[in-house]
Design a protein around this motif. Structure first.
Motif, PDB file in Angstrom:
ATOM      1  N   TRP A  95     -10.458  -8.453  66.979  1.00  0.00           N
ATOM      2  CA  TRP A  95     -11.455  -9.505  67.138  1.00  0.00           C
ATOM      3  C   TRP A  95     -11.720  -9.743  68.604  1.00  0.00           C
ATOM      4  N   ARG A 103     -15.429 -25.363  72.386  1.00  0.00           N
ATOM      5  CA  ARG A 103     -14.675 -24.886  71.240  1.00  0.00           C
ATOM      6  C   ARG A 103     -14.699 -23.356  71.232  1.00  0.00           C
ATOM      7  N   PRO A 104     -13.533 -22.703  71.185  1.00  0.00           N
ATOM      8  CA  PRO A 104     -13.542 -21.238  71.179  1.00  0.00           C
ATOM      9  C   PRO A 104     -14.173 -20.682  69.903  1.00  0.00           C
ATOM     10  N   TYR A 106     -14.104 -17.357  67.574  1.00  0.00           N
ATOM     11  CA  TYR A 106     -13.458 -16.079  67.278  1.00  0.00           C
ATOM     12  C   TYR A 106     -14.385 -15.255  66.392  1.00  0.00           C
ATOM     13  N   ASP A 283      -3.417  -8.638  73.815  1.00  0.00           N
ATOM     14  CA  ASP A 283      -4.606  -9.412  74.178  1.00  0.00           C
ATOM     15  C   ASP A 283      -5.125  -8.966  75.536  1.00  0.00           C
ATOM     16  N   ARG A 294      -8.487  -9.107  71.083  1.00  0.00           N
ATOM     17  CA  ARG A 294      -7.167  -8.700  70.596  1.00  0.00           C
ATOM     18  C   ARG A 294      -7.257  -7.284  70.074  1.00  0.00           C
TER      19      ARG A 294
ATOM     20  N   PRO B  13      -7.792 -15.713  63.945  1.00  0.00           N
ATOM     21  CA  PRO B  13      -7.291 -17.094  64.032  1.00  0.00           C
ATOM     22  C   PRO B  13      -8.412 -18.103  63.769  1.00  0.00           C
ATOM     23  N   PRO B  15      -9.774 -21.751  65.155  1.00  0.00           N
ATOM     24  CA  PRO B  15      -9.554 -22.664  66.271  1.00  0.00           C
ATOM     25  C   PRO B  15      -9.146 -24.045  65.770  1.00  0.00           C
ATOM     26  N   SER B  49      -2.107 -18.509  68.575  1.00  0.00           N
ATOM     27  CA  SER B  49      -2.732 -17.690  69.616  1.00  0.00           C
ATOM     28  C   SER B  49      -3.182 -18.517  70.788  1.00  0.00           C
ATOM     29  N   SER B  50      -2.932 -17.967  71.942  1.00  0.00           N
ATOM     30  CA  SER B  50      -3.649 -18.397  73.123  1.00  0.00           C
ATOM     31  C   SER B  50      -4.499 -17.180  73.490  1.00  0.00           C
ATOM     32  N   LEU B  93      -6.060 -24.212  70.211  1.00  0.00           N
ATOM     33  CA  LEU B  93      -5.199 -23.062  69.938  1.00  0.00           C
ATOM     34  C   LEU B  93      -5.770 -22.320  68.731  1.00  0.00           C
ATOM     35  N   GLY B  94      -5.471 -21.034  68.631  1.00  0.00           N
ATOM     36  CA  GLY B  94      -5.879 -20.255  67.455  1.00  0.00           C
ATOM     37  C   GLY B  94      -4.723 -20.210  66.469  1.00  0.00           C
TER      38      GLY B  94
END
Ligand SMILES: Cc1cc2nc3c(=O)[nH]c(=O)nc-3n(C[C@H](O)[C@H](O)[C@H](O)COP(=O)(O)OP(=O)(O)OC[C@H]3O[C@@H](n4cnc5c(N)ncnc54)[C@H](O)[C@@H]3O)c2cc1C
Ligand code: SF4
Ligand code: SF4
Ligand code: FES
Lengths: 371, 275
Positions: A95, A103-104, A106, A283, A294, B13, B15, B49-50, B93-94
């Motif tokens: 991913w 906000r991350p 993915y 990572d 990743r 992951p 979030p 996960s970071s 964090l994931g």
């Protein structure tokens, strides 16, 4: 032959028609081809890419190509690569993430290949290995995305190596299941032909496009004789009765130390193994930290990192790492996945730089268990 | 054939926002996450996960039943845990999971929990469940060993449990400081003092492997059935979905068949060096 599928015969040159028919259906055809002094599995475009008239000589710690006079197309045994390389590649991006906002985000990289793959020339041992990976990686989305829609053209093995022992493992030399088409190469002084058998609707529709004739009783007899010859060419055997239990009981045998004195813990055996599936995650990120990825890559139980936990490596000694490999292949795989982890392809024997032979080591452990 | 873990398992992951960070002691924090509805059973773990740094397995230390936020108690020991333990409130964090086996349901009879160091975190949810079941079950005994008095995890909560519940709680440290009047010595010395009704006792163990090995052996010698001694084991874990091969212990794949296992299933394996 062990199948009731429709049996036809065709001239050797019709292999080109088969490859073209697969390409026309949108497949990338992956097959054996000579690269860097070995027969490897790569994308091929026509019959000319196949190792026609090439054979190999294999022994413990030794692999060498040699010409063969009869012009056979599949007149060699397995090279260092297995189909694992194409189904469970050495590197996979799992991913990526966009970390630029609050906000991350993915994003999954599960992806089917742009064109489905057709595997040409899969032997019995490797069909069994693919079936094992299908079980072990059943829940792996990345594996499944590559595996789906793979077309398989098997070859009933006409040339075993001195390192082969598929007959012991019950996986070859005949192709049993897991293919669309199966070929048997009939090489003679005057005729060079293939027997061709279909096992699926895809196989049948491909067969319909090939210039074939009905197979005769004589063809069948020749094919059976070829398989019988292959069976006797194998230079190795492994006694599987009681093997799982004997290896499990041998965990504290002094023999592991004896192998460890020779083993370089290089991990070659796990890399060439068609069923070894172990991986590590890694990572990466760009300089700004706004983009992260990743990756998953092959890992081997011969490395110290493999078992790193609780402040150290659980399997520190080379003996414990060789024990993990052999025991996993021949014993605990069965506890975990219901089959042996070994298909008898012999690659680990040929590609071990010091010629350590899994069949010989297993025999030594069995002899200790049953003196 | 074993079909566990055969549902497609995403390695992606989710979030989750960090709601609160509580410093437990130097280098160890409890991170509470805005996880929404997150069903788990005590003893299970998640992958944390970071992104760009790494991912590590961490046990869930929150109460599974009272609706409190998902909590993870993390000690900074290496590259990834150092970054994760340093997150601030409001950052992300994931998370994927939960994974693995849980502690068994609180059994009838006496329940003995033995925790070493950070091993108290995965036992916390089971202990809280046992407290709630105390009307129904027998004794609830918690033995806790840690390196020194400054490294007692959840110390205030432990005091509260000692004062306000019927649970029998005993703490020991490897090295005392001046002013420490409690027990000094290995956790096994606490066990020697308990008058266990061995045939009626179930034990949950979590801590360093050597501590669990010694304690399990001692329990078995006292007559506790190895099938009623449950341990939480730790190995390298990269996938948590039985795909990477890293967490093998003999026939077991610990992210799938563990981390909580019966001593009767692993006693032999744990006794073989470097397996
Ligand atoms: C099922 C399971 C549950 C876990 N639950 C928790 C938990 O609730 N809380 C928690 O903090 N950890 C927990 N761990 C351990 C945690 O996953 C590891 O500490 C973590 O993976 C270390 O990663 P790292 O990248 O930070 O360190 P690494 O880079 O892998 O290690 C670097 C340094 O850390 C040391 N180190 C690594 N691991 C440990 C360890 N476990 N103990 C002591 N030193 C170590 C090494 O000696 C080395 O010097 C759990 C592990 C498992 C398998
Ligand atoms: S033998 Fe080693 S590398 Fe191969 S699957 Fe088993 S643990 Fe993994
Ligand atoms: S057995 Fe051979 S190939 Fe395998 S790790 Fe040892 S030296 Fe390398
Ligand atoms: S953590 Fe990957 S197989 Fe268990």
């Amino acid at each position: 032959m062990e199948h009731d599928g429709e049996l036809r015969a065709m001239g050797a040159e019709a292999l080109d028609v088969l490859i073209a028919a697969l390409v026309a259906r949108g497949y990338d055809v992956i097959g054996p081809t000579v690269r860097d002094g070995a027969i490897d599995l790569h994308k091929i475009h026509g019959m000319g890419d196949l190792p026609i008239g090439v054979t190999d000589e294999q022994e413990a710690g030794r692999y060498r190509l040699a010409p063969r006079a009869d012009g056979a197309v599949f007149g060699f045994s397995n090279g260092p690569s297995s189909w694992k390389r194409h189904l469970h590649p050495p590197q996979t991006r799992l991913w990526h993430a966009d970390l630029s906002g609050d906000r991350p985000v993915y994003v999954s990289d599960v992806e089917a290949p742009a064109r489905p793959m057709a595997f040409l020339g899969v032997r019995g041992c490797d069909l069994a290995a693919i079936a094992i990976l299908d079980t072990v990686l059943a829940a792996d989305e990345h594996y499944q995305a590559r595996r789906q829609n793979v077309a398989v053209v098997a070859i009933n093995c006409g040339q075993a190596g001195a390192t082969c022992f598929c007959a012991s493992m019950g996986t070859g030399p005949a192709a049993r299941s897991g293919f669309d088409l199966a070929l048997t190469e009939l090489v003679g002084d005057t005729k060079h032909e293939f027997l061709i058998e279909t096992a699926t609707p895809l196989g049948t529709s491909l067969l319909a496009e090939l210039p074939t004739r009905t197979a005769t009783d004589e063809d069948l007899a020749r094919a059976a004789a070829i398989l019988e010859t292959t069976r006797t060419q194998m230079g190795r055997t492994l006694e599987t009765a009681g093997l799982k239990e004997d290896i499990a009981a041998a965990a504290e045998s002094p023999h592991w130390q004896e192998v460890a004195a020779r083993c370089l813990t290089c991990g070659n055996c796990t890399m060439v193994c068609p069923t070894c599936f172990c991986t590590e995650m890694e990572d990466t990120s760009d300089l700004t930290g706004a983009h992260a990825e990743r990756w998953r890559h092959w890992e081997s139980c011969f490395t110290l990192d493999f078992s790193y936990a609780m402040g150290g490596s659980v399997r520190h000694s080379p003996a414990s790492r060789y024990r993990q490999w052999l025991t996993h292949k021949l014993s605990t795989w069965e506890d975990q996945f219901g089959t042996s982890g070994c298909v008898g392809c012999g690659r680990c024997i040929a590609w071990c730089p010091v010629g350590i032979d899994i069949t010989a080591e297993a025999k030594a452990l069995q002899a200790e268990a049953r003196p | 054939m074993d079909t566990r873990g055969h549902a497609p398992a995403s390695l992606l992951p989710r979030p989750m926002r960090v709601a609160r960070v509580v410093t437990e002691m130097a280098g160890t924090v409890t991170i509470e996450l805005e996880a929404g509805a997150f069903a788990f059973a005590p003893g299970q773990f998640v992958m944390v996960s970071s992104p760009g740094v790494g991912e590590v397995p961490i046990s869930i230390s929150s109460d599974p039943d009272d609706g409190t936020p998902l909590a993870l108690t993390i000690r900074a020991v290496g590259a990834t845990t150092a970054v994760i333990a340093a997150v601030s409130e409001g950052s992300w964090l994931g998370i994927r999971g939960p994974y693995g086996t849980a502690w068994p349901d609180i059994p009838e009879g006496d329940l003995l929990l033995m925790a070493g160091g950070l091993g108290l975190a995965p036992l916390r949810g089971a202990f809280l469940r046992a407290l709630r079941a105390q009307e129904r079950i027998g004794r609830v005994i918690l033995l806790y060993g840690t390196r020194e008095p400054g490294m007692i995890l959840f110390d205030r909560e432990l005091l509260g449990w000692m004062r306000q519940t019927r649970a029998e709680i005993h703490v020991t440290v490897d090295q005392a400081h001046p002013g420490w009047t409690g027990n000094v010595g290995l956790i096994t010395t606490l066990l020697e003092r308990e008058r266990l009704d061995a045939s009626n006792t179930t034990a949950f163990l979590c801590g360093p492997e050597v501590m669990m090995r010694l304690s399990a052996r001692q329990l078995a010698a006292l007559g506790v059935s190895p099938s009623r001694i449950h341990l939480s084991l730790e190995r390298h874990m990269a996938c948590a979905t039985a795909q990477c091969g890293r967490c093998q212990l003999g026939p077991l794949i610990l992210c799938r068949d563990g981390p909580v296992v019966r001593h009767s299933d692993v006693g032999r394996a744990l006794g073989i060096a470097e397996l």
